[in-house]
Write an enzyme that holds these catalytic residues in place. Structure first.
Site, PDB file in Angstrom:
ATOM      1  CB  CYS A 192     -72.904  31.817 -56.874  1.00  0.00           C
ATOM      2  SG  CYS A 192     -72.922  31.619 -55.082  1.00  0.00           S
ATOM      3  CB  CYS A 237     -69.899  32.925 -54.760  1.00  0.00           C
ATOM      4  SG  CYS A 237     -70.766  31.339 -54.890  1.00  0.00           S
TER       5      CYS A 237
END
Length: 152
Positions: free
Chosen positions: A68, A71
């Site tokens: 991700c 993130c």
């Protein structure tokens, strides 16, 4: 000519839908009270306790994954908010959960995309949910009232 009009209408509808979705991303949305059955509430409490969310202090829980990209930005925002509220009577804790390591908790909390951030109060109740990278000011505003102990 009709095809051109249809194309313009479809493009405008897609633009409007995109703007609506973009306006909601990163905003703290208050979580309505959930009327879950006792068994479901016990299962949820067990999963949260296993993840380190105990009813003694406010918690900012954010789901992430190695793959991700955004993130990392969530980590920075949450760390900044937690640091900014460190002198509060009940400072919040930062808990990061890898969605690949805790899929049952992600399912229980209905995490559909990454990053997703939750704010739990000192009683362990989910108060806010944020999809996408949270805005620091919104997250700070959501968490700050939870850092003051409630009088019964």
């Amino acid at each position: 000519m009709t095809a051109l009009i249809i194309l313009v209408v479809v493009l405008l509808a897609a633009l409007a839908a995109g703007l609506i979705l973009k306006s909601r991303e990163g905003r703290a949305r208050e979580t309505p009270g959930r009327g879950a059955a006792a068994g479901a509430a016990d299962a949820r409490a067990g999963l949260l306790a296993a993840a380190g969310i105990t009813p003694d202090t406010p918690v900012i829980l954010h789901f992430s994954a190695d793959w991700c990209g955004p993130c990392a930005a969530v980590r920075r925002v949450v760390a900044g908010v937690v640091t900014g509220l460190a002198d509060s009577p009940q400072p919040p804790r930062d808990v990061e959960i890898d969605i690949d390591a805790q899929p049952a908790l992600a399912r229980e909390l209905n995490v559909l995309s990454l990053p997703t951030t939750f704010v739990f109060d000192a009683a362990g109740r989910e108060r806010f949910r944020i999809s996408g990278v949270p805005r620091a000011a919104d997250l700070h505003s959501a968490v700050r009232p939870l850092t003051v102990p409630q009088v019964a």
